[in-house]
Design a protein around this motif. Structure first.
Motif, short mmCIF file in Angstrom:
data_model
loop_
_atom_site.label_atom_id
_atom_site.label_comp_id
_atom_site.label_asym_id
_atom_site.label_seq_id
_atom_site.Cartn_x
_atom_site.Cartn_y
_atom_site.Cartn_z
N HIS A 65 30.99 60.51 110.04
CA HIS A 65 30.64 59.10 109.84
C HIS A 65 29.23 58.99 109.30
O HIS A 65 28.46 59.95 109.35
CB HIS A 65 30.73 58.32 111.16
N ASP A 85 25.88 56.38 109.95
CA ASP A 85 25.48 55.35 110.91
C ASP A 85 25.37 54.02 110.15
O ASP A 85 24.80 53.97 109.06
CB ASP A 85 24.15 55.72 111.57
N ASN A 91 18.19 59.74 110.86
CA ASN A 91 19.26 59.42 109.89
C ASN A 91 18.95 58.11 109.20
O ASN A 91 18.60 57.12 109.85
CB ASN A 91 20.61 59.21 110.59
N HIS A 116 27.62 62.64 108.76
CA HIS A 116 27.43 63.70 109.75
C HIS A 116 28.58 63.71 110.75
O HIS A 116 29.35 62.75 110.84
CB HIS A 116 26.06 63.55 110.45
#
Ligand SMILES: O=C(O)CCC(=O)C(=O)O
Ligand SMILES: [Fe+2]
Length: 233
Positions: free
Chosen positions: A101, A103, A140, A158
């Motif tokens: 996915h 974020d 991220n 990730h």
């Protein structure tokens, strides 16, 4: 319970358990947070809040917009801490710690314990291990930052592999998200020019977050949904 959740498994039956606490904009109901991690979570949140501000200011400077531009859109006002516990898994090849996915928010700050090699980031067609370096922090870029930067920054795909070793893998993430659902998001106007037209259409944060919660995570991002196909213009 205000702002606090135990996650025993998520929708994708991933091999982790977690504790989720919404830190801001409202203070969590600390009494509802297990006492054994209450002080640590409070300290963690205090430590990362300033780091989030600082990183976002540097990222804005990197875009050539004023360093406090992000404040106009309440970009970091919602903070959620998510502690992940990946227990040893007897058949790691048959499951996944956390599915692939990106974020959805603006920024994520994460620390992990010494059980490394399970968090991976996508590099082209391959997956690269994010080693557990003592004292290192993983940051991220989220989908919203990718879109407000008009693709100058890219959110990172990730995943976490199931844990094949004896000890548990533990990570703590702080997600920084906007708070005002009525705010409209899209690339910062300063970044739009004839040479670099807008890559995304505008949307409200409320609409965005509704779409996020109504979709499956595996491998998909919301950025494609809001992307304008400039080749058809
Ligand atoms: O446990 C990790 O290292 C990653 C967690 C994660 O990516 C997430 O919760 O979004
Ligand atoms: Fe993530």
């Amino acid at each position: 319970m205000n702002g606090f959740k135990y996650l025993f498994h998520n929708n994708n039956n991933c091999a982790f358990m977690g504790v989720k606490v919404r830190m801001a904009p409202m203070e969590p109901a600390w009494d509802a947070v297990p006492e054994m991690c209450r002080a640590a979570l409070r300290d963690w949140d205090k430590a990362v809040v300033g780091l989030g501000d600082e990183l976002m200011s540097i990222l804005c400077e990197g875009l050539g917009v004023k360093s406090d531009k992000w404040k106009e859109l309440s970009c970091l006002d919602t903070r959620v801490s998510l502690c992940h516990y990946y227990p040893p898994c007897p058949e790691p090849d048959l499951t996944i710690g956390l599915t692939a996915h990106t974020d959805p928010g603006v920024l994520t700050i994460l620390v992990q314990n010494e059980v490394g090699g399970l968090l991976q980031v996508k590099c082209g067609e391959d997956w690269a291990d994010v080693e557990a370096v003592p004292g290192a922090i993983v940051v991220n870029i989220g989908d919203l930052l990718q879109m407000i930067s008009n693709d100058e920054y890219k959110s990172v795909m990730h995943r976490v592999l199931a844990n094949p070793v004896e000890g548990a893998r533990v990570s703590i993430a702080e997600f920084f998200n906007p708070s005002v659902r009525e705010n409209r998001y899209g690339p910062f106007p300063e970044l739009i020019s004839d040479e670099k037209p807008t890559v995304y259409r505008e949307f409200t944060y409320g609409e965005y977050i509704r779409r996020f919660f109504n979709k499956e995570l595996d491998g998909k991002t919301l950025t494609n949904f809001y992307r304008i196909d400039n080749t058809k213009a």
